[in-house]
Scaffold this motif. Structure first.
Motif, PDB file in Angstrom:
ATOM      1  N   LEU A  17       9.345   0.647  -8.240  1.00 31.73           N
ATOM      2  CA  LEU A  17       8.928   1.990  -9.163  1.00 31.73           C
ATOM      3  C   LEU A  17       9.165   3.468  -8.372  1.00 31.73           C
ATOM      4  CD1 LEU A  17       6.608   0.507 -12.116  1.00 31.73           C
ATOM      5  CD2 LEU A  17       8.747   0.782 -12.081  1.00 31.73           C
ATOM      6  N   SER A  18       9.949   4.523  -8.799  1.00 31.22           N
ATOM      7  CA  SER A  18      10.339   5.829  -8.554  1.00 31.22           C
ATOM      8  C   SER A  18       8.601   6.338  -8.117  1.00 31.22           C
ATOM      9  CB  SER A  18      10.918   6.936  -9.827  1.00 31.22           C
ATOM     10  OG  SER A  18      10.605   6.719 -10.707  1.00 31.22           O
ATOM     11  N   GLU A  19       7.987   5.941  -8.908  1.00 30.02           N
ATOM     12  CA  GLU A  19       6.054   7.026  -8.949  1.00 30.02           C
ATOM     13  C   GLU A  19       5.982   6.691  -7.579  1.00 30.02           C
ATOM     14  OE1 GLU A  19       6.257   5.506 -13.464  1.00 30.02           O
ATOM     15  OE2 GLU A  19       6.917   4.931 -11.560  1.00 30.02           O
ATOM     16  N   TRP A  20       5.831   6.055  -7.120  1.00 25.61           N
ATOM     17  CA  TRP A  20       5.540   5.835  -5.722  1.00 25.61           C
ATOM     18  C   TRP A  20       6.284   6.184  -4.626  1.00 25.61           C
ATOM     19  CZ3 TRP A  20       1.596   5.626  -7.693  1.00 25.61           C
ATOM     20  CH2 TRP A  20       1.615   4.261  -8.736  1.00 25.61           C
ATOM     21  N   THR A  21       7.546   6.886  -4.315  1.00 26.11           N
ATOM     22  CA  THR A  21       8.524   7.209  -3.649  1.00 26.11           C
ATOM     23  C   THR A  21       7.263   8.193  -3.228  1.00 26.11           C
ATOM     24  OG1 THR A  21       8.879   9.042  -4.952  1.00 26.11           O
ATOM     25  CG2 THR A  21      10.239   7.041  -5.594  1.00 26.11           C
ATOM     26  N   PRO A  22       8.014   8.771  -1.152  1.00 35.68           N
ATOM     27  CA  PRO A  22       7.358   9.636  -0.823  1.00 35.68           C
ATOM     28  C   PRO A  22       6.582  11.056  -1.054  1.00 35.68           C
ATOM     29  CG  PRO A  22       8.459   8.588   0.731  1.00 35.68           C
ATOM     30  CD  PRO A  22       9.366   7.970  -0.562  1.00 35.68           C
ATOM     31  N   GLU A  23       7.584  11.805  -2.064  1.00 38.92           N
ATOM     32  CA  GLU A  23       7.697  12.601  -2.510  1.00 38.92           C
ATOM     33  C   GLU A  23       7.087  13.320  -4.020  1.00 38.92           C
ATOM     34  OE1 GLU A  23      11.282  11.964  -0.505  1.00 38.92           O
ATOM     35  OE2 GLU A  23      10.753  10.855  -2.459  1.00 38.92           O
ATOM     36  N   ARG A  24       6.538  12.205  -3.991  1.00 43.82           N
ATOM     37  CA  ARG A  24       5.480  12.176  -5.011  1.00 43.82           C
ATOM     38  C   ARG A  24       4.186  11.871  -4.521  1.00 43.82           C
ATOM     39  NH1 ARG A  24       7.564  10.198 -11.237  1.00 43.82           N
ATOM     40  NH2 ARG A  24       5.670  10.891 -11.474  1.00 43.82           N
ATOM     41  N   PHE A  25       3.834  11.822  -3.535  1.00 42.76           N
ATOM     42  CA  PHE A  25       2.469  11.384  -2.538  1.00 42.76           C
ATOM     43  C   PHE A  25       1.955  12.748  -2.795  1.00 42.76           C
ATOM     44  CE2 PHE A  25      -0.592  10.653   0.141  1.00 42.76           C
ATOM     45  CZ  PHE A  25      -0.713   9.923  -0.023  1.00 42.76           C
ATOM     46  N   HIS A  26       0.588  12.325  -3.379  1.00 43.07           N
ATOM     47  CA  HIS A  26      -0.341  13.879  -4.116  1.00 43.07           C
ATOM     48  C   HIS A  26      -1.537  13.701  -2.601  1.00 43.07           C
ATOM     49  CE1 HIS A  26       2.567  16.238  -5.112  1.00 43.07           C
ATOM     50  NE2 HIS A  26       2.764  15.589  -5.977  1.00 43.07           N
ATOM     51  N   GLU A  27      -2.571  14.144  -1.775  1.00 42.94           N
ATOM     52  CA  GLU A  27      -2.773  13.387  -1.416  1.00 42.94           C
ATOM     53  C   GLU A  27      -4.692  13.960  -2.033  1.00 42.94           C
ATOM     54  OE1 GLU A  27      -4.252  12.498   1.744  1.00 42.94           O
ATOM     55  OE2 GLU A  27      -2.729  11.790   1.903  1.00 42.94           O
ATOM     56  N   GLU A  28      -5.642  12.928  -2.389  1.00 44.74           N
ATOM     57  CA  GLU A  28      -6.808  12.886  -3.607  1.00 44.74           C
ATOM     58  C   GLU A  28      -7.699  12.595  -2.428  1.00 44.74           C
ATOM     59  OE1 GLU A  28      -6.337  10.307  -5.858  1.00 44.74           O
ATOM     60  OE2 GLU A  28      -4.744  10.984  -6.747  1.00 44.74           O
ATOM     61  N   ARG A  29      -8.850  13.717  -2.781  1.00 37.43           N
ATOM     62  CA  ARG A  29     -10.487  13.826  -1.719  1.00 37.43           C
ATOM     63  C   ARG A  29     -10.863  12.217  -1.841  1.00 37.43           C
ATOM     64  NH1 ARG A  29     -11.336  18.160   1.172  1.00 37.43           N
ATOM     65  NH2 ARG A  29     -10.934  20.088   0.834  1.00 37.43           N
ATOM     66  N   ASN A  86       0.654  -1.226  -0.373  1.00 40.12           N
ATOM     67  CA  ASN A  86       0.129  -0.134  -0.012  1.00 40.12           C
ATOM     68  C   ASN A  86       1.116   1.260   0.021  1.00 40.12           C
ATOM     69  OD1 ASN A  86      -0.296   0.310   3.077  1.00 40.12           O
ATOM     70  ND2 ASN A  86       0.077  -1.251   2.733  1.00 40.12           N
ATOM     71  N   TYR A  87       0.617   2.300  -0.480  1.00 38.41           N
ATOM     72  CA  TYR A  87       0.606   3.373  -1.290  1.00 38.41           C
ATOM     73  C   TYR A  87       1.146   4.181   0.021  1.00 38.41           C
ATOM     74  CZ  TYR A  87       3.703   6.890  -3.555  1.00 38.41           C
ATOM     75  OH  TYR A  87       3.866   8.276  -4.023  1.00 38.41           O
ATOM     76  N   THR A  88       1.676   5.595   0.959  1.00 37.84           N
ATOM     77  CA  THR A  88       1.178   6.033   2.146  1.00 37.84           C
ATOM     78  C   THR A  88       2.389   6.845   1.843  1.00 37.84           C
ATOM     79  OG1 THR A  88       3.106   5.057   3.942  1.00 37.84           O
ATOM     80  CG2 THR A  88       1.087   4.317   3.566  1.00 37.84           C
ATOM     81  N   LEU A  89       1.824   8.334   2.605  1.00 43.74           N
ATOM     82  CA  LEU A  89       2.794   9.565   2.505  1.00 43.74           C
ATOM     83  C   LEU A  89       4.159   9.267   3.484  1.00 43.74           C
ATOM     84  CD1 LEU A  89       0.653  11.641   4.773  1.00 43.74           C
ATOM     85  CD2 LEU A  89       1.584  12.354   2.552  1.00 43.74           C
ATOM     86  N   SER A  90       4.775   7.511   3.906  1.00 40.92           N
ATOM     87  CA  SER A  90       5.660   7.383   3.728  1.00 40.92           C
ATOM     88  C   SER A  90       6.532   6.639   2.534  1.00 40.92           C
ATOM     89  CB  SER A  90       5.939   6.601   5.053  1.00 40.92           C
ATOM     90  OG  SER A  90       5.398   7.286   6.507  1.00 40.92           O
ATOM     91  N   GLY A  91       5.862   6.690   1.575  1.00 36.99           N
ATOM     92  CA  GLY A  91       6.193   5.598   0.474  1.00 36.99           C
ATOM     93  C   GLY A  91       5.633   4.678   0.424  1.00 36.99           C
ATOM     94  N   MET A  92       5.697   3.211   0.819  1.00 36.22           N
ATOM     95  CA  MET A  92       5.742   1.887  -0.242  1.00 36.22           C
ATOM     96  C   MET A  92       5.842   1.517   1.789  1.00 36.22           C
ATOM     97  SD  MET A  92       3.839   1.507  -2.500  1.00 36.22           S
ATOM     98  CE  MET A  92       3.590  -0.696  -2.798  1.00 36.22           C
ATOM     99  N   GLN A  93       4.969   0.578   1.744  1.00 35.86           N
ATOM    100  CA  GLN A  93       4.636   0.144   3.014  1.00 35.86           C
ATOM    101  C   GLN A  93       4.005  -1.954   2.470  1.00 35.86           C
ATOM    102  OE1 GLN A  93       2.249   1.086   5.965  1.00 35.86           O
ATOM    103  NE2 GLN A  93       3.775   3.157   5.928  1.00 35.86           N
ATOM    104  N   MET A  94       5.007  -2.658   2.932  1.00 34.29           N
ATOM    105  CA  MET A  94       4.410  -4.498   2.780  1.00 34.29           C
ATOM    106  C   MET A  94       3.718  -4.456   4.160  1.00 34.29           C
ATOM    107  SD  MET A  94       6.834  -3.387   0.347  1.00 34.29           S
ATOM    108  CE  MET A  94       7.936  -3.199   0.695  1.00 34.29           C
ATOM    109  N   ASP A  95       2.806  -4.425   4.092  1.00 39.24           N
ATOM    110  CA  ASP A  95       2.362  -4.794   5.891  1.00 39.24           C
ATOM    111  C   ASP A  95       2.252  -6.605   5.322  1.00 39.24           C
ATOM    112  OD1 ASP A  95       2.072  -1.969   6.557  1.00 39.24           O
ATOM    113  OD2 ASP A  95      -0.040  -1.622   5.415  1.00 39.24           O
ATOM    114  N   GLN A  96       2.570  -7.006   7.206  1.00 41.64           N
ATOM    115  CA  GLN A  96       1.977  -8.050   7.070  1.00 41.64           C
ATOM    116  C   GLN A  96       0.227  -8.569   8.547  1.00 41.64           C
ATOM    117  OE1 GLN A  96       5.898  -9.606   8.721  1.00 41.64           O
ATOM    118  NE2 GLN A  96       6.060 -10.503   6.741  1.00 41.64           N
TER     119      GLN A  96
END
Length: 229
Positions: A148-160, A105-115
């Motif tokens: 991929l570079s698309e999912w870095t924290p810097e490229r994260f933008h909140e959407e409604r 899942n993609y978050t403000l911190s970038g990609m996370q892999m949750d167990q």
């Protein structure tokens, strides 16, 4: 929401309550001895006697443990499944599971892999269990796609819509896999309308019924009024 909701029919209505309540009602109705205790319908106050078509049935629980749902689109609420109702103004979060239940899942911190953390969510399974080759490809592609570079924290933008662009990550990956499987891509509106909204409506109705039972002891509607629950 750890109690099972059941539905039975009486006096022309569908009546919902919790299974422990209905177990008592059924046992009362089955007693045949003279002077046996009887229970009454909470709507009409007449004695209950269930026929074959009116007997209590359990409502399907609309939430799934995403860590046991391989290759799935998962939708959860940060505050718990009871906040997944359509009327709740809460942040929703989207993830994609691999074949072992690891949720990307993609978050403000970038990609996370949750167990863990996706134990109660709305689930859309996307790969049939008999397609072994696609499952193997899914895991490999998901791992590569999430890096991929698309999912870095810097490229994260909140959407409604749906809370954040975690939805964009999930749908983009789904379309990537559809292309590999020679299927056409789905727009956000197409995927939301055909896959997400029907499950959200079912979950919303379940939450509404559950909360009404908590408040009033039962919930009732005209018979067969709710076809989606």
């Amino acid at each position: 929401m750890d109690r099972t909701v059941v539905k039975f029919s009486h006096c022309g209505r569908d009546i919902f309550n919790f299974s422990d309540q209905t177990t008592k009602l059924s046992s009362f109705c089955q007693q045949k001895q003279t002077g046996a205790r009887r229970n009454t319908c909470p709507v009409c106050n007449e004695s209950l006697a269930f026929g074959l078509l009116d007997a209590p049935v359990s409502l399907p629980y609309p939430f799934t443990n995403g860590h046991t749902a391989p290759c799935s689109f998962l939708l959860g609420a940060n505050d718990g499944p009871q906040f997944l109702g359509e009327w709740n103004d809460t942040e929703l979060h989207v993830g994609v599971s691999n074949s072992n239940g690891l949720v990307y899942n993609y978050t403000l911190s970038g990609m996370q892999m949750d167990q863990c953390g996706w134990e109660q969510c709305v689930c859309i399974q996307l790969v049939p269990p008999w397609r072994d080759s696609l499952i193997a490809s899914w895991d490999k592609e998901l791992q590569l796609f999430s890096a991929l570079s698309e999912w870095t924290p810097e490229r994260f933008h909140e959407e409604r819509e749906f809370g954040s662009c975690c939805y964009g990550f999930a749908l983009t990956f789904i379309n990537h896999m559809r292309a590999l499987d020679n299927k056409v891509s789905l727009s956000r509106n197409e995927f939301t309308t055909s896959q997400v909204l029907p499950r959200m409506k079912r979950a919303s109705m379940y939450i509404k019924v559950y909360e009404e039972i908590l408040q009033s002891g039962f919930y009732t509607i005209e018979k067969n009024e709710i076809s989606s629950i």
